[in-house]
Design an enzyme around this catalytic site. Structure first.
Site, PDB file in Angstrom:
ATOM      1  N   LYS A  83       3.410   7.474  12.349  1.00 13.65           N
ATOM      2  CA  LYS A  83       2.427   6.874  11.449  1.00 13.65           C
ATOM      3  C   LYS A  83       3.183   6.139  10.339  1.00 13.65           C
ATOM      4  O   LYS A  83       4.017   6.738   9.636  1.00 13.65           O
ATOM      5  CB  LYS A  83       1.572   7.993  10.856  1.00 13.65           C
ATOM      6  CG  LYS A  83       0.134   7.606  10.615  1.00 13.65           C
ATOM      7  CD  LYS A  83      -0.650   8.860  10.306  1.00 13.65           C
ATOM      8  CE  LYS A  83      -2.013   8.542   9.782  1.00 13.65           C
ATOM      9  NZ  LYS A  83      -2.651   9.737   9.244  1.00 13.65           N
TER      10      LYS A  83
HETATM   11  C1  E4P Z   1      -5.925   9.975   9.016  1.00 10.45           C
HETATM   12  O1  E4P Z   1      -5.200   9.426   9.770  1.00 10.45           O
HETATM   13  C2  E4P Z   1      -6.002   9.702   7.572  1.00 10.45           C
HETATM   14  O2  E4P Z   1      -4.792  10.003   6.972  1.00 10.45           O
HETATM   15  C3  E4P Z   1      -7.133  10.494   6.993  1.00 10.45           C
HETATM   16  O3  E4P Z   1      -8.249  10.348   7.852  1.00 10.45           O
HETATM   17  C4  E4P Z   1      -7.490  10.151   5.572  1.00 10.45           C
HETATM   18  O4  E4P Z   1      -8.676  10.832   5.225  1.00 10.45           O
HETATM   19  P1  E4P Z   1      -9.172  11.013   3.707  1.00 10.45           P
HETATM   20  O5  E4P Z   1      -9.535   9.674   3.174  1.00 10.45           O
HETATM   21  O6  E4P Z   1     -10.339  11.923   3.814  1.00 10.45           O
HETATM   22  O7  E4P Z   1      -8.011  11.604   2.962  1.00 10.45           O
END
Ligand code: E4P
Length: 218
Positions: A83
């Site tokens: 990522k």
């Molecule tokens: C996933 O890949 C993201 O990091 C995550 O969904 C972010 O979610 P949030 O906005 O609830 O922190």
């Protein structure tokens, strides 16, 4: 549509895996920090529970550092997906990782052009954050339809991974728009299975069944 679980919590992943609905897992530094455990240990444990893509996020913000972290994480297990934040240095690293056949998830995507750039550079997934738009009174889901359309226009292999999902409506809307993946917290996954009328209906059926003569019941 694929369902990923958005968590670094092993108990949640184990519970969700019991439904047989989990196609992958996404983690991020905030989710990992909640666990108070070693990052790589968590990732390895997840690979034993879920046989699908597991996103592990880098924390470097220069291309060389991102690449160093990416190769280190990628060698942990074949299902690890790297990522990378949607920043200029991240995109330099992405180009190299795509060339080397490392699967990637470009995160913190907030507009169509960012997603288009990531797709052109060979990202496996892009992660638009719908809930964070909603948090600032904008409709996050508007972006999803645009991304699905753009990727389809040019037959990109890159998948739209809807992230920052906060409720079941997000999942339904993402599905209606043809998103490839929804990554959701465990709570939202469980909510997908529930309806109060199902519970009321079942309670009524079971109560009525009590009136059937005991000798004739199975
Ligand atoms: C996933 O890949 C993201 O990091 C995550 O969904 C972010 O979610 P949030 O906005 O609830 O922190």
């Amino acid at each position: 549509m694929k369902f990923f679980l958005d968590t670094a919590n092993i108990d949640e992943i184990r519970n969700a895996a019991e439904y047989g609905l989990i196609d992958g897992v996404t983690t991020n530094p905030s989710l990992v920090s909640k666990e108070g455990r070693d990052f790589k240990e968590i990732l390895l444990e997840i690979t034993k529970i879920v046989d699908g893509p597991i996103s592990a996020e880098v924390v470097s913000i220069d291309a060389a550092g991102i690449l160093r972290e990416a190769y280190d994480l990628a060698k942990l297990h074949q299902n690890i997906v790297i990522k990378i934040p949607m920043i200029k240095e991240g995109m330099k690293a992405l180009k190299q990782l795509s060339k080397d056949g490392v699967r990637t998830n470009v995160t913190l995507v907030f507009n169509a052009n960012q997603a288009l750039v990531a797709a052109k550079l060979g990202a496996t997934y892009v992660s638009p954050f719908v809930g964070r738009f909603d948090d600032i009174s904008e409709v996050g889901m508007d972006l999803i339809g645009d991304l699905v359309q753009i990727f389809d226009n040019y037959k990109f292999q890159t998948q739209v991974l809807v992230a920052s999902i906060r409720n079941p409506i997000h999942v339904k809307e993402a599905a209606l728009l043809g998103a490839h993946v929804a990554t959701m917290p465990f709570k939202v996954l469980e909510q997908l299975l529930q309806h109060p009328l199902t519970d009321i209906g079942l309670a009524r059926f079971l109560k009525d069944w009590e009136k059937v003569p005991k000798s004739t019941r199975r």
